[in-house]
Scaffold this active site. Structure first.
Site, PDB file in Angstrom:
ATOM      1  N   ALA A 146       0.820  -1.211   0.000  1.00 44.54           N
ATOM      2  CA  ALA A 146       0.000   0.000   0.000  1.00 44.54           C
ATOM      3  C   ALA A 146       0.853   1.261   0.000  1.00 44.54           C
ATOM      4  O   ALA A 146       2.032   1.237   0.339  1.00 44.54           O
ATOM      5  CB  ALA A 146      -0.906  -0.002   1.234  1.00 44.54           C
TER       6      ALA A 146
ATOM      7  N   SER B 199      -1.419  -2.500  -5.777  1.00 44.66           N
ATOM      8  CA  SER B 199      -2.259  -2.660  -4.602  1.00 44.66           C
ATOM      9  C   SER B 199      -3.569  -1.911  -4.772  1.00 44.66           C
ATOM     10  O   SER B 199      -3.612  -0.828  -5.364  1.00 44.66           O
ATOM     11  CB  SER B 199      -1.533  -2.121  -3.376  1.00 44.66           C
ATOM     12  OG  SER B 199      -2.407  -2.038  -2.273  1.00 44.66           O
TER      13      SER B 199
ATOM     14  N   TYR C 189      -9.052  -6.449  -2.599  1.00 47.33           N
ATOM     15  CA  TYR C 189      -9.783  -6.891  -1.410  1.00 47.33           C
ATOM     16  C   TYR C 189     -11.252  -6.876  -1.810  1.00 47.33           C
ATOM     17  O   TYR C 189     -11.843  -5.788  -1.957  1.00 47.33           O
ATOM     18  CB  TYR C 189      -9.610  -5.910  -0.252  1.00 47.33           C
ATOM     19  CG  TYR C 189      -8.240  -5.849   0.372  1.00 47.33           C
ATOM     20  CD1 TYR C 189      -7.792  -6.874   1.203  1.00 47.33           C
ATOM     21  CD2 TYR C 189      -7.413  -4.754   0.166  1.00 47.33           C
ATOM     22  CE1 TYR C 189      -6.538  -6.807   1.816  1.00 47.33           C
ATOM     23  CE2 TYR C 189      -6.159  -4.676   0.774  1.00 47.33           C
ATOM     24  CZ  TYR C 189      -5.735  -5.693   1.591  1.00 47.33           C
ATOM     25  OH  TYR C 189      -4.511  -5.632   2.180  1.00 47.33           O
TER      26      TYR C 189
ATOM     27  N   THR D 242      -6.804 -10.954  -2.328  1.00 51.89           N
ATOM     28  CA  THR D 242      -6.287 -11.197  -0.984  1.00 51.89           C
ATOM     29  C   THR D 242      -7.338 -11.902  -0.147  1.00 51.89           C
ATOM     30  O   THR D 242      -8.454 -11.392   0.005  1.00 51.89           O
ATOM     31  CB  THR D 242      -5.882  -9.871  -0.328  1.00 51.89           C
ATOM     32  OG1 THR D 242      -4.862  -9.278  -1.126  1.00 51.89           O
ATOM     33  CG2 THR D 242      -5.363 -10.090   1.086  1.00 51.89           C
TER      34      THR D 242
ATOM     35  N   ARG E 151      -1.372  -3.906  14.414  1.00 55.36           N
ATOM     36  CA  ARG E 151       0.058  -3.614  14.308  1.00 55.36           C
ATOM     37  C   ARG E 151       0.441  -2.548  15.334  1.00 55.36           C
ATOM     38  O   ARG E 151       0.102  -1.378  15.199  1.00 55.36           O
ATOM     39  CB  ARG E 151       0.371  -3.132  12.897  1.00 55.36           C
ATOM     40  CG  ARG E 151       0.028  -4.215  11.868  1.00 55.36           C
ATOM     41  CD  ARG E 151       0.045  -3.727  10.448  1.00 55.36           C
ATOM     42  NE  ARG E 151      -0.733  -4.648   9.618  1.00 55.36           N
ATOM     43  CZ  ARG E 151      -1.215  -4.347   8.411  1.00 55.36           C
ATOM     44  NH1 ARG E 151      -0.982  -3.147   7.891  1.00 55.36           N
ATOM     45  NH2 ARG E 151      -1.909  -5.227   7.742  1.00 55.36           N
TER      46      ARG E 151
ATOM     47  N   LYS F 171      -4.264 -14.762  -2.931  1.00 56.02           N
ATOM     48  CA  LYS F 171      -3.098 -14.364  -2.137  1.00 56.02           C
ATOM     49  C   LYS F 171      -3.381 -14.586  -0.661  1.00 56.02           C
ATOM     50  O   LYS F 171      -4.346 -14.060  -0.125  1.00 56.02           O
ATOM     51  CB  LYS F 171      -2.803 -12.878  -2.373  1.00 56.02           C
ATOM     52  CG  LYS F 171      -1.697 -12.312  -1.498  1.00 56.02           C
ATOM     53  CD  LYS F 171      -1.319 -10.889  -1.902  1.00 56.02           C
ATOM     54  CE  LYS F 171      -0.176 -10.349  -1.077  1.00 56.02           C
ATOM     55  NZ  LYS F 171      -0.580  -9.873   0.240  1.00 56.02           N
TER      56      LYS F 171
ATOM     57  N   HIS G 189       1.016 -12.188   4.335  1.00 48.92           N
ATOM     58  CA  HIS G 189       0.845 -10.732   4.338  1.00 48.92           C
ATOM     59  C   HIS G 189       2.054 -10.068   5.006  1.00 48.92           C
ATOM     60  O   HIS G 189       1.920  -9.071   5.724  1.00 48.92           O
ATOM     61  CB  HIS G 189      -0.453 -10.385   5.095  1.00 48.92           C
ATOM     62  CG  HIS G 189      -1.227  -9.243   4.502  1.00 48.92           C
ATOM     63  ND1 HIS G 189      -2.455  -9.384   3.933  1.00 48.92           N
ATOM     64  CD2 HIS G 189      -0.928  -7.925   4.385  1.00 48.92           C
ATOM     65  CE1 HIS G 189      -2.909  -8.203   3.527  1.00 48.92           C
ATOM     66  NE2 HIS G 189      -1.984  -7.303   3.782  1.00 48.92           N
TER      67      HIS G 189
ATOM     68  N   GLY H  17       7.331 -13.052   1.005  1.00 46.51           N
ATOM     69  CA  GLY H  17       7.672 -13.028   2.429  1.00 46.51           C
ATOM     70  C   GLY H  17       9.099 -13.436   2.700  1.00 46.51           C
ATOM     71  O   GLY H  17       9.441 -14.610   2.624  1.00 46.51           O
TER      72      GLY H  17
END
Lengths: 350, 350, 350, 350
Positions: free
Chosen positions: A81, A108, A130, A156, A165, A220, A244, A276
């Site tokens: 993003a 994104s 999304y 996703t 977070r 994803k 993610h 990742g």
């Protein structure tokens, strides 16, 4: 371009110096205790290569074919993003670098530039989605991505809720700075909608989406082999093993550790991609030897973007390409398809 | 209420600042070299989750049924001694938070408030018992807990002797401060008795206790599968896999590592609970996926109590609830009962 | 000669003090993140010895026979480049030490002294060869090594491309200082050629080389058992399990971890040697117990050279000899041939 | 006596403050990189206990019977050299503590007090022997130990050569200070002989020794199960699993890791003892659960001796006794013989 960094750790350090801590932490952080974010990288450090020798590797070629398109190397750009937080040019710079490098940028849904501008920068972008509870709006977004020239949808599926977070909560990072919005979330009236995480998302919506578009669909966020089998049954075109970047479920298995069971479950019926923790060319080699068709890199692209815009992203991609090319040669392979599991030391195999 | 801490580590740090070192160390310390205390937490860090996706998790419900009662989430309050060392309101504050959160507080026999006051704060407390050699006195304590409204007895079986805790010995921590006593150890004359660790405690006493009360009985401190089988044979109502937070036998197996063999031994005939090392919602998820019906938290509750009394405990419980709720969704589950061992990566299974 | 260092770590520290950082890093560095360089040493630290006792070990003898020659101990000198960067006497000093110690020096193709001078220092040198695309030139180099008295060819097969070493790139280390060249790369006109890494190198070239010389040929850089079997089929005289000290493919398996599968594949038909990470006499013992006929040491020799020229190299060799001699006795063996896999603890066996 | 230390780490720290570094390092040091010395302790940290509960452990008794004698607990004093370096009273102080504690002191052949004085301090000492090449002298030493009242011979078999200990080499520690000698190495003329490590030592000498004395003979330094079987065949009375505290072969297996295979090989025909790394009562429990009849402690006794002479040693022994007693109760056992392998978590079993 060595002053741009000899390796991705250099680029990261440079980016960290340039970005304010809130933005750095937004890109760097993970959910919870960030152990999945760390585990993604550590999983590569546990694999050891048993190279082959004397195989005549003078004519190497990194190109792969993915969903019908040629990609110059098995390293794509993961959807991330808010590229304008890293550089004023935002996603357009990233797209230019991808085009120059001959690889795919996955745009994104939370891009801060319009998909039309991004696609106009060249290359063959894919679009990350999304799925929104508002099906009409979802359809409109897909149509817009199609019209802009995106070649695939990356859906996703690992985000029924938003990962917590702590770094962002500490910084109070909630909204984008004034003048920056998710440009592709505008509705018919020009209003910018919030991206909703749809907790109700299920396989039915995938079936619905399959009916909405003829673009190839990748899922994803698949980590469980049972879901990989369901993906095959639902007629999607690929799966992307992803957690993610450790930003959703802290404690989720490292993607490299999840890869082999997914590869086995899919049994060649679909391409399996991975993101990742990829930080070196040899990481790409390991993922491919364990069955991935390609990998995607997220944070390193943002580092490059922060350091030097399109040129910085290009530098990151070329570092990985050169590193992978050398690793391929040193492992006795001339192309990605040569890599097999016998190159990975048995004790380190999953 | 973010200033109260984004996660339990924040709350712990805040509590440590507020408590004098003797009290902090009394709560934090373990027996011997404290390796079991550390191992409890580390055992969770070795488990990795393989989440499911696209399962329509919009309607989640954390409520469980335990010993016939509904509990709003599978996180209960473990019995810990001397809450007035953490906050002047002591166990009454803890009980109020438990009641507000709709979960169970297990009142310690070493509580510094009277069980009647604690129960009056609301909720459905259970009572923890160290069976005393004086059977008559033991019976009186049980009767008092029953009369106060406690709904179950949690009988500690891991303490035939008192664990040697070097931190307390260094501080010379022996007696409670003036004015603070174990209020529920008063005998008929009002004298406060010392809690005795009864080295002679055996299954016969459990059988005796079974005859004394109709309350459900849980055995706290079961780690060996053979003892779990004996628990079933002796007709108790549940077992709690616990090593007393690492405060008794240093070197005892981490509770999460002990859990699967106990679950297998019990084979569904009894609920299996666990305490020790739970610090995140995802830890709860892991314990449940490995077969626990619920977990209990001890030290985090004391941290919350030290930071903010009842409100601090409530904050700790709500952090865990929200964290568990998110983890459940991200793992593809809507309720605790959905969690199974296939969510845990095979290499990390016991 | 204790002031020269009680062990190789002492010698390394002394060398580091004496060398300028560019030269130290050239010798010490590895490719990429240097994890293979570290893994080579760490692999020894994971092996544990189960010694035998009461075996009458008063008459020990470290001598071995290798490719038809007697060597005073199973520790040889690995080929390493540019000894004049460590000491003005360069490879001649190394050769003198090897001769005095009764062991073999493998002269690097990248030596900074002429092979004739090196051989004249005494001993029974072997010659390391990067086969060059120019076959005529390659033949000339081989002839020159033969004429100088070299007794075997050690053909490096792990270097189709040059490993990327970040330390050298950071220092800008590209060329040797003025007056220093690869003396054995001179062609007929006296011009010094660059050593080329030949990416096209294959088994055919080994077959060709087999026809060029009657010297024994060892392949250096074999890690994969399939390549070890091919080596047997191609009639070479030995394989050297090596990852180039971690300087080529970062992520390559540690040599000690690769050894057992290679030993099994070769099944006694060829001697198997090993280099990488040997720092103590007991490391030699472990490699031999796992099936190596001998080991080679690279960096430690350079450390000794930097510290004290020929005497420094001799000190390194004698430290290893004494250490190995003691380890042999303490493990209940009198000669290298006594060492078997039962001396290695099962859990630590590969 | 808490100011003497709450645990052995305290006692060690106190001893280190009191001893000059040369003496501290002589006691603390190991051979080579000291990894075996560290591994001895670390092996205990890898074992986890699964305690039993409700077993009525009110009447505990630590006494064991060993070689026909009663010992008050399964913790003996390992033979260590030069006690006068730790305290002026030397081995006499150690013997007094052992006698008071009701346990066995194994008197080192390198004792700095006469065996007659040591034995006169009370208790039931055993005598450690390095068999000397001079058989007549060896016989004389044995006769002297017998006459002094020693009850067993502990024959060291792990020392065909002397381990190289870098700490001592760095300090230049070679000779005892003036006035201090190995009092039991005096020959008929009163001259003090050096202790020779006999590299030729073999099973024949054990057979010879068996003929020289009727005392029970234990072999100290057995790690390999094949040697344990040979010990049974040669009619000795026990084996002591030891790696000389990591002071001989660096890289030798940790004693706790070696124990199970030795126990299995011996199959109950001989008692198996262990030394190395025992620092807590729970360590004793683990060794016994894995099949040891008793353990010996070396360095901790020297720490106690340095801190407080006989009283310091006594403190060390009583710390271990109390710690073991508590661990026994907490594991659900009343005597050493109750401990079995089911108390050790399977994953941590060898």
């Amino acid at each position: 371009m060595d002053e741009a960094g000899l390796n991705l750790a250099d680029v990261a350090a440079d980016a960290r110096r340039r970005l304010d801590p809130t933005r750095w932490d937004y890109f760097a952080g993970g959910a919870g205790g960030e152990r999945t974010a760390r585990a993604n990288e550590e999983a590569f450090a546990r694999r050891w290569i048993v190279p082959r020798v004397l195989r005549g590797v003078g004519e190497r070629d990194l190109e792969i074919s993915l969903l019908g398109s040629a990609v110059s190397m098995p390293v794509l750009i993961a959807p991330t993003a808010f590229h304008r937080l890293a550089h004023p040019d935002g996603e357009v710079a990233t797209a230019r670098a991808a085009a120059e490098a001959g690889t795919v940028m996955v745009v994104s849904m939370a891009a801060t530039r319009r998909v039309e501008e991004i696609a106009a920068a060249g290359g063959t972008p894919w679009f990350q989605l999304y799925p929104q509870p508002d099906l009409e709006f979802t359809t409109a977004v897909v149509r817009r991505a199609e019209a802009a020239g995106c070649r695939a949808l990356v859906v996703t599926v690992d985000s029924p809720v938003f990962g917590r977070r702590d770094r962002d909560l500490r910084h109070g990072f909630v909204d984008l700075p004034p003048g920056m919005v998710c440009e592709n979330m505008r509705d018919a009236t020009g209003q910018v909608r919030d991206i909703e995480m749809d907790a109700g998302l299920s396989w039915e919506r995938i079936a619905w989406l399959r009916g909405v578009t003829t673009l190839p669909i990748l899922l994803k966020g698949v980590l469980h082999p049972a879901d990989a089998r369901l993906a095959v049954e639902h007629g999607v075109d690929g799966v992307l093993v992803s957690n993610h970047g450790g930003r959703q479920l802290d404690g989720a298995l490292a993607t490299l550790d999840a890869l082999p069971a997914v590869v086995e479950a899919v049994a060649g019926r679909l391409p399996v991609l991975l993101d990742g923790g990829v930080r070196r060319g040899v990481d790409v080699l390991v993922a491919l030897a364990l069955g991935a068709s390609a990998v995607l890199v997220g944070r390193p692209v943002l580092w490059g973007l922060a350091v030097g815009g399109a040129a910085g992203v290009r530098h990151v991609l070329e570092l990985l390409r050169a590193d992978l090319d050398g690793a391929l040669a040193l492992a006795g392979a001339t192309r990605p398809g040569d890599l097999g599991v016998d190159l990975i030391a048995p004790a380190a195999r999953p």
